[in-house]
Scaffold this active site. Sequence first.
Site, PDB file in Angstrom:
ATOM      1  N   GLU A 222      47.085  53.049  54.667  1.00  0.00           N
ATOM      2  CA  GLU A 222      46.999  54.192  55.685  1.00  0.00           C
ATOM      3  C   GLU A 222      48.465  54.206  56.135  1.00  0.00           C
ATOM      4  OE1 GLU A 222      47.038  56.801  58.095  1.00  0.00           O
ATOM      5  OE2 GLU A 222      44.994  56.127  57.649  1.00  0.00           O
TER       6      GLU A 222
ATOM      7  N   ASP B 172      52.311  55.011  51.882  1.00  0.00           N
ATOM      8  CA  ASP B 172      51.739  56.297  51.391  1.00  0.00           C
ATOM      9  C   ASP B 172      51.011  55.898  50.016  1.00  0.00           C
ATOM     10  OD1 ASP B 172      51.950  58.493  48.817  1.00  0.00           O
ATOM     11  OD2 ASP B 172      52.270  59.567  50.532  1.00  0.00           O
TER      12      ASP B 172
ATOM     13  N   ASP C 193      39.735  58.630  50.889  1.00  0.00           N
ATOM     14  CA  ASP C 193      39.584  59.488  52.006  1.00  0.00           C
ATOM     15  C   ASP C 193      40.641  59.918  52.745  1.00  0.00           C
ATOM     16  OD1 ASP C 193      38.063  61.216  53.946  1.00  0.00           O
ATOM     17  OD2 ASP C 193      36.867  59.557  54.671  1.00  0.00           O
TER      18      ASP C 193
END
Length: 230
Positions: A87, A119, A138
């Site tokens: 994240e 990233d 996601d």
Amino acid sequence: MTAEVIERAAGIGGELVLRRAGEHYEIISNGVFLMDTRGGASERLLVRAAAANPPAPARILIGGLGVGFSLAEALTLPGVTHVTVVEREPAVIGWHRTLLRPWSRGALDDPRVTVERADLLDALADPGTGPFDAMCLDIDNGPDWTVTPGNARLYGPAGLDLIASRLTPHGTLAVWSAGTAPAFEARLRDRFARVETVPVPVPRGEPDIVYLARDAASTDRAVPPPAAVR
């Protein structure tokens, strides 16, 4: 119901806003709705479907912490020994230690979980990353509707090469999308021998889509560093 702004944060990809509407929370990025704590069926399916391909996966990567549905679901699956969450937004990670903790079920404190603030492309480019038995992505509203323009690199041929290089031979890639992405599906079929499209009905509008890809085809193409992925 009018949503109340709880917190604003300067994120890596722009402004992030956490809003509350009744008992639920919403995450907004640069004025664009990303996700909320209502439902979560497609986020849970994302993980279950990726982990359904035998043998049972031991190591899972989740790209994007979101509101925590996918991470919480992964920890309920038999045979899972470790979950890596990538994240890039510090604010999202911080909210899961406070207001969003109930939806991730306190998973950040589970010894089987590693949260990497990075990233996703940078994380995957690290030779020490993986291999994973399942990779669940996601981080956008879909391959054709990315949160920031740079995220589009992930869904191109070079990005898929990088992903495939971090999967075990029996590994599965699962990608969440708010709608169909025919061009992305075609690229998946070019890179993987088995591709499945799973629609997930939602209360309003077109269904969410979970793309599943297995059996990565061999390639002689070198995996470029993230700066070269276009």
